[in-house]
Design a protein around this motif. Structure first.
Motif, PDB file in Angstrom:
ATOM      1  N   PRO A 291      -1.041  -1.434  -7.607  1.00 25.91           N
ATOM      2  CA  PRO A 291      -1.673  -0.133  -8.526  1.00 25.91           C
ATOM      3  C   PRO A 291      -2.265   0.831  -7.652  1.00 25.91           C
ATOM      4  O   PRO A 291      -2.989   0.526  -6.790  1.00 25.91           O
ATOM      5  CB  PRO A 291      -2.547  -0.779  -9.532  1.00 25.91           C
ATOM      6  N   GLY A 292      -1.990   2.102  -7.870  1.00 19.78           N
ATOM      7  CA  GLY A 292      -2.406   3.010  -7.060  1.00 19.78           C
ATOM      8  C   GLY A 292      -1.921   3.349  -5.625  1.00 19.78           C
ATOM      9  O   GLY A 292      -2.308   4.164  -4.773  1.00 19.78           O
ATOM     10  N   GLY A 293      -0.787   2.654  -5.456  1.00 20.54           N
ATOM     11  CA  GLY A 293      -0.036   2.610  -4.147  1.00 20.54           C
ATOM     12  C   GLY A 293       0.743   3.938  -3.936  1.00 20.54           C
ATOM     13  O   GLY A 293       0.970   4.482  -5.153  1.00 20.54           O
ATOM     14  N   VAL A 294       1.195   4.305  -3.057  1.00 24.28           N
ATOM     15  CA  VAL A 294       1.898   5.615  -2.985  1.00 24.28           C
ATOM     16  C   VAL A 294       3.320   5.544  -2.380  1.00 24.28           C
ATOM     17  O   VAL A 294       3.548   4.506  -1.546  1.00 24.28           O
ATOM     18  CB  VAL A 294       1.163   6.590  -1.932  1.00 24.28           C
ATOM     19  N   ALA A 295       4.259   6.112  -2.991  1.00 24.59           N
ATOM     20  CA  ALA A 295       5.642   6.213  -2.338  1.00 24.59           C
ATOM     21  C   ALA A 295       6.132   7.576  -1.794  1.00 24.59           C
ATOM     22  O   ALA A 295       5.557   8.762  -2.278  1.00 24.59           O
ATOM     23  CB  ALA A 295       6.774   6.101  -3.761  1.00 24.59           C
ATOM     24  N   LEU A 296       6.731   7.351  -0.510  1.00 23.02           N
ATOM     25  CA  LEU A 296       7.080   8.765  -0.001  1.00 23.02           C
ATOM     26  C   LEU A 296       8.869   8.278   0.222  1.00 23.02           C
ATOM     27  O   LEU A 296       9.326   7.457   0.499  1.00 23.02           O
ATOM     28  CB  LEU A 296       6.477   8.427   1.506  1.00 23.02           C
ATOM     29  N   VAL A 297       9.257   9.438  -0.534  1.00 21.48           N
ATOM     30  CA  VAL A 297      10.790   9.110  -0.921  1.00 21.48           C
ATOM     31  C   VAL A 297      11.715  10.434  -0.331  1.00 21.48           C
ATOM     32  O   VAL A 297      11.221  11.518  -0.574  1.00 21.48           O
ATOM     33  CB  VAL A 297      10.858   9.081  -2.253  1.00 21.48           C
ATOM     34  N   ASN A 298      12.803   9.974   0.376  1.00 21.52           N
ATOM     35  CA  ASN A 298      13.788  10.937   0.689  1.00 21.52           C
ATOM     36  C   ASN A 298      14.545  11.425  -0.439  1.00 21.52           C
ATOM     37  O   ASN A 298      14.991  10.488  -1.186  1.00 21.52           O
ATOM     38  CB  ASN A 298      14.561  10.413   1.896  1.00 21.52           C
ATOM     39  N   GLN A 299      14.772  12.566  -0.780  1.00 27.14           N
ATOM     40  CA  GLN A 299      15.273  13.041  -1.849  1.00 27.14           C
ATOM     41  C   GLN A 299      17.141  12.533  -1.908  1.00 27.14           C
ATOM     42  O   GLN A 299      17.697  12.811  -2.735  1.00 27.14           O
ATOM     43  CB  GLN A 299      15.129  14.407  -2.341  1.00 27.14           C
TER      44      GLN A 299
ATOM     45  N   ASP B  54       0.776  -1.261   0.063  1.00 30.62           N
ATOM     46  CA  ASP B  54      -0.091   0.042  -0.090  1.00 30.62           C
ATOM     47  C   ASP B  54       0.704   1.203   0.039  1.00 30.62           C
ATOM     48  O   ASP B  54       0.490   2.434  -0.465  1.00 30.62           O
ATOM     49  CB  ASP B  54      -0.918   0.000   1.236  1.00 30.62           C
ATOM     50  N   LEU B  55       2.041   1.054   0.574  1.00 26.09           N
ATOM     51  CA  LEU B  55       2.879   2.162   1.047  1.00 26.09           C
ATOM     52  C   LEU B  55       4.582   1.791   0.516  1.00 26.09           C
ATOM     53  O   LEU B  55       4.668   0.733   1.256  1.00 26.09           O
ATOM     54  CB  LEU B  55       2.609   2.922   2.322  1.00 26.09           C
ATOM     55  N   LEU B  56       5.323   2.615  -0.068  1.00 27.05           N
ATOM     56  CA  LEU B  56       6.520   2.086  -0.086  1.00 27.05           C
ATOM     57  C   LEU B  56       7.400   3.659   0.335  1.00 27.05           C
ATOM     58  O   LEU B  56       7.090   4.836  -0.001  1.00 27.05           O
ATOM     59  CB  LEU B  56       6.913   2.114  -1.685  1.00 27.05           C
ATOM     60  N   VAL B  57       8.150   3.257   1.619  1.00 27.31           N
ATOM     61  CA  VAL B  57       8.713   4.510   2.132  1.00 27.31           C
ATOM     62  C   VAL B  57      10.183   4.250   1.682  1.00 27.31           C
ATOM     63  O   VAL B  57      11.191   3.224   2.045  1.00 27.31           O
ATOM     64  CB  VAL B  57       8.546   4.428   3.555  1.00 27.31           C
ATOM     65  N   GLY B  58      10.868   5.139   1.084  1.00 27.19           N
ATOM     66  CA  GLY B  58      12.283   5.222   0.451  1.00 27.19           C
ATOM     67  C   GLY B  58      13.002   6.304   1.175  1.00 27.19           C
ATOM     68  O   GLY B  58      12.836   7.288   1.078  1.00 27.19           O
ATOM     69  N   PHE B  59      14.206   5.592   1.855  1.00 26.67           N
ATOM     70  CA  PHE B  59      14.978   6.117   2.718  1.00 26.67           C
ATOM     71  C   PHE B  59      16.092   6.886   1.789  1.00 26.67           C
ATOM     72  O   PHE B  59      16.808   7.705   2.196  1.00 26.67           O
ATOM     73  CB  PHE B  59      15.508   5.589   3.896  1.00 26.67           C
ATOM     74  N   GLU B  60      16.005   6.359   0.719  1.00 27.27           N
ATOM     75  CA  GLU B  60      17.218   6.747  -0.274  1.00 27.27           C
ATOM     76  C   GLU B  60      16.608   6.726  -1.761  1.00 27.27           C
ATOM     77  O   GLU B  60      15.926   5.793  -2.227  1.00 27.27           O
ATOM     78  CB  GLU B  60      18.334   5.805  -0.098  1.00 27.27           C
ATOM     79  N   ALA B  61      16.864   7.718  -2.388  1.00 28.96           N
ATOM     80  CA  ALA B  61      16.114   7.967  -3.802  1.00 28.96           C
ATOM     81  C   ALA B  61      16.157   6.755  -4.699  1.00 28.96           C
ATOM     82  O   ALA B  61      15.267   6.182  -5.311  1.00 28.96           O
ATOM     83  CB  ALA B  61      16.673   9.060  -4.543  1.00 28.96           C
TER      84      ALA B  61
END
Lengths: 201, 622
Positions: A89-97, A70-77
């Motif tokens: 499909p329709g999931g959200v990514a939250l990403v550290n630049q 459901d959610l992908l949390v990226g600590f690194e781009a």
């Protein structure tokens, strides 16, 4: 209620596993069944870390099937790009630049993607990105980046942000009371960064 | 070591499989627990060491840890040892005899298989050992079962007077879930009872006991048939009935919630008749097990038709996304679509050595030497096989660098006549299995240069202690082994033993060049601690003066992750040769001032810098 799948990715030393542990504590405190696993064999040497968190009424397999997060949390781009296929499909990514360039890139064997977040968007992924590493450094400690990320994801969970905030504070309250206030600030910086993005959109 | 653990609350524990095994060992009234650290099993003993009321130790290898556990069992105490899969190979010699003597106090062996090889040199199925040694085998599917089965394993061990094996996998050891713990029990050892016919395994005494071992196996089969851990879960979709072992259960139940499943928890000896009942009520039977086809083959041998490894992968982890398409093919259904996005091609990010790792200078130097063959070993220094050093030619198993090097020396033909053989090994690894190999080298006058990289830690598994650190599992001071004296005692000529600072590259280079020319065994011992342990003292960090950097890239050859490229360029030399230039900077907040990169920097562009940030960037001790 169905199962919530959250995939967290980054590299060894960023606090991916600690952040996922705190998320798990928050879900546990609400009475969910929770399973958490990571692929982190040699990752304390700067390798890839992915952490899977699943919670709901009953959780069987600890692993999130690719295409079902459901959610992908990226600590690194670049790591967020690597694990984009975990999202449903329709999931959200939250990403550290923030970028962490490994030695294989430094010595010229491989290229770091020019713009990993743009590549994710080109794949059709909905991405919220901000510079969590810079916000953490603003508080004087890059290692607060994981709390910044937790703050940023706090409004995207199927429970109130307060539950997660309390889990963060409880964690650092037990281990290092001096860090409670810094973590509270980091959490709020992450929340505010995402809220600003929402306002701009 | 952490503080002593408080009494856990009876519910809402959130534990990894390793945590759960440790708690169960404690709650079962175990008195002695021993292990050699090995991923993914390491944390079991780390947690146990924090309970003040049982004896815990890091042993020098798995065979010794099993012998310690056996001794405790002989005097009537409950005993435990833990290891990773390859560790049981090392302990096998003791195991194969203790299954004949049997045990007294309950003895449980936890063995953790690295299915998928996240950090191991091979993938092997430890369930073979239960069959080989005719011992009962438990296979938990999650943390709760890890707790429950560990306690049941102690009880079964005492009931049948034999060790019980608990087979874990990475996805058990390192997966956290909710656990409800039971009441703690106590077991007072009954004392050693002299019985040479049982405990002294000379042939005359062993023969009757081997027959009893086989009788015991039949009784164990009856027990597993009745076991509550072997359970048939009903399901309406009778097209496929599943027989599953261990963690595979969770994936099967998740992917096929309507199918009947026979769940094997106490999985050896197999409860064949109960599986036969399931087989009779379904169209076909599919065995789902990681990694070898053990259950499948035994079912087939018993005349129970089934599918298994003909449909499912034989290597690596199982998961719902692996099972779904395989089962669809078996049913003749269309294969479900994969994830909606394809995996993206991003550069690989292999593990690297840490900033300022004392091994950096070793591999930098080895990479400069020509005409050498480097026999490597298990541990952090295996990373020397990677970029930029490429300075490791073999890696087989713990301690094997010694014997392999001797064999390369003795077996060499004309093609290798001018090459020197170097063996690289770490401190803990040397004591685990390397000492015997070095003794063989000196005894047989091998021409091998041994690099004994003493970083005062079992580095790869997280910096555990060993006899070379001067501390025990609780961090208490104990006599510290003197490696120079030890090597001398193993037969190395005193003049050929050097202790040196791995950060002093010219000394290291000179010593290595001299010793590889000498035609007798020599040992170079390095003396700097792992950067991740408390013994390591960071110094003032460095920076690159950008104007003075000529882009030679020499500092990059050191391989320190704190050095980054700022700009690349090409230059044509007066000779017409084109040279690649790489201008660098040092991530000052990560640098700990080891000074390795300063030494190969010809223009002297690397100088001390005040840290930009007070806290270390990466690889900080967590």
């Amino acid at each position: 209620m169905t199962i919530t799948n959250i995939a967290v990715c980054g590299i060894g030393g960023q606090g991916v596993m600690t952040a996922t542990e705190i998320l798990a504590e928050a879900a546990l405190s609400l009475g969910f069944d929770v399973k958490k696993t990571e692929v982190a064999g040699m990752s304390q040497r700067g390798g890839v870390v992915t952490s899977h968190l699943r919670f709901g009424p009953q959780v069987l397999s600890p692993q999130i099937v690719p295409g079902e997060a459901d959610l992908l949390v990226g600590f690194e781009a670049a790591e967020a790009l690597r694990w984009s296929h975990m999202l449903k499909p329709g999931g959200v990514a939250l990403v550290n630049q923030g970028r962490f360039v490994p030695p294989v890139v430094t010595i010229g064997l491989y290229d770091y993607p020019a713009d990993p977040i743009a590549e994710m968007r080109a794949l059709g992924v909905e991405v919220s990105d901000f510079d969590a590493s810079a916000l953490a450094l603003q508080l004087g400690n890059i290692r607060l980046g994981n709390t910044v990320m937790l703050g940023a994801m706090s409004d995207r969970l199927p429970f109130p942000a307060d539950v997660l905030r309390n889990a963060v504070l409880a964690r650092f309250g037990v281990r290092k009371p001096a860090l409670v206030d810094l973590n509270r600030q980091a959490f709020e910086l992450g929340r505010a960064a995402v809220a600003r993005m929402g306002a701009a959109a | 070591m952490g503080a002593a653990l408080p009494e856990p609350a009876p519910s809402r524990l959130f534990l990894s499989g390793n945590d759960a095994v440790a708690l169960a060992v404690r709650d079962a009234g175990c008195r002695v627990a021993a292990a050699y650290p090995g991923t993914p099993s390491t944390e079991i003993l780390e947690v146990l060491a924090r309970y003040p009321d049982l004896y815990t130790e890091w042993s020098i290898n798995e065979k010794v840890s099993l012998e310690v556990a056996l001794g405790a069992s002989m005097v009537g105490a409950r005993a435990f040892c833990a290891m990773k899969h390859v560790g049981l190979n090392v302990a096998a010699d003791a195991l194969m005899t203790m299954t004949v003597t049997g045990t007294e106090g309950g003895l449980v062996i936890a063995v953790a298989d690295d299915v998928g090889m996240s950090s191991s040199q091979n993938e092997q199925d430890s369930r073979f050992w239960a069959r080989f040694a005719h011992l009962p085998l438990f296979e938990p599917a999650d943390a709760q079962e890890s707790y429950d089965m560990t306690r049941a394993a102690f009880a079964l061990s005492e009931r049948f007077c034999c060790p019980a094996i608990l087979r874990l996998t990475t996805r058990i050891c390192h997966v956290k879930g909710r656990v409800i713990a039971g009441e703690r029990e106590t077991h007072e050892p009954g004392g050693f009872v002299k019985d040479p016919q049982r405990w002294v395994m000379v042939p005359g005494n062993a023969k009757p006991r081997v027959a009893r071992m086989h009788e015991r196996e039949e009784a164990l089969r009856a027990a597993s048939t009745e076991s509550a851990f072997n359970v048939l879960l009903p399901g309406e979709d009778r097209r496929i009935g599943f027989v599953v072992s261990g963690p595979a259960f969770m994936h099967v139940r998740e992917a096929f919630p309507a199918a009947p499943v026979f769940k094997l928890g106490q999985s050896y000896p197999l409860p064949l008749e109960r599986v036969r009942e399931l087989a009779a009520g379904v169209d076909q039977l599919l065995v789902v097990e990681e990694t070898e086809a053990l259950v499948e083959n035994e079912l087939r041998a018993a005349g129970i038709a089934c599918s298994g490894k003909d449909t499912l992968p034989r290597v690596g982890e199982l998961s719902p996304d692996v099972l779904r398409p395989a089962v669809a093919r078996l049913l003749g259904e269309p294969v479900p679509a994969k994830a909606h996005l394809a995996p993206q091609q991003v550069f690989p990010r292999p593990p690297t050595m840490c900033v300022a790792c004392p091994h950096l200078g070793i591999y930098y130097t080895l990479a400069q030497l020509r005409n050498i063959t480097i026999s490597g070993d298990i541990g952090c220094y295996t990373l020397g096989a990677g970029q930029p050093w490429n300075a490791l030619d073999t890696c087989i198993s713990m301690g094997a660098s010694m014997g392999v090097a001797l064999g390369m020396d003795k077996g060499r033909g004309e093609a290798d006549a001018k090459k020197s053989v170097v063996a690289v090994i770490g401190d803990s690894t040397f004591m685990h299995m390397g000492m015997q190999g070095l003794l063989d080298i000196t005894w047989n006058r091998g021409n091998v240069t041994v690099l004994l990289l003493d970083n005062r830690a079992v580095g790869m598994t997280g910096g555990q202690d060993n006899p070379g650190t001067g501390r025990d599992i609780h961090g208490e001071t104990v006599p510290r082994i003197d490696f120079a004296k030890l090597c001398e005692a193993l037969g190395v000529n005193k003049e050929r033993i050097h202790v040196l600072d791995p950060y002093q590259l010219p000394v290291l280079f000179k010593t290595l060049r001299e010793e590889t020319k000498v035609r007798e065994p020599s040992v170079i011992i390095t003396n700097r601690p792992c950067v991740l342990i408390d013994d390591y003292q960071p110094a003032q960090p460095y920076k690159v003066i950008a104007d003075q950097c000529t882009g030679c890239g020499n500092c990059l050859d050191v391989g320190c992750p704190a050095i980054h490229v700022t700009r690349r360029a090409k230059e044509v030399k007066p000779s017409g040769k084109e040279v690649e230039l790489a201008f660098t900077r040092i991530e000052t907040s990560a640098c700990t001032g080891c000074g390795l990169c300063v030494q190969p920097c010809a223009p002297e562009a690397i100088v001390h810098a005040a840290p930009e940030h007070p806290v270390k960037f990466l690889h900080a001790k967590i």
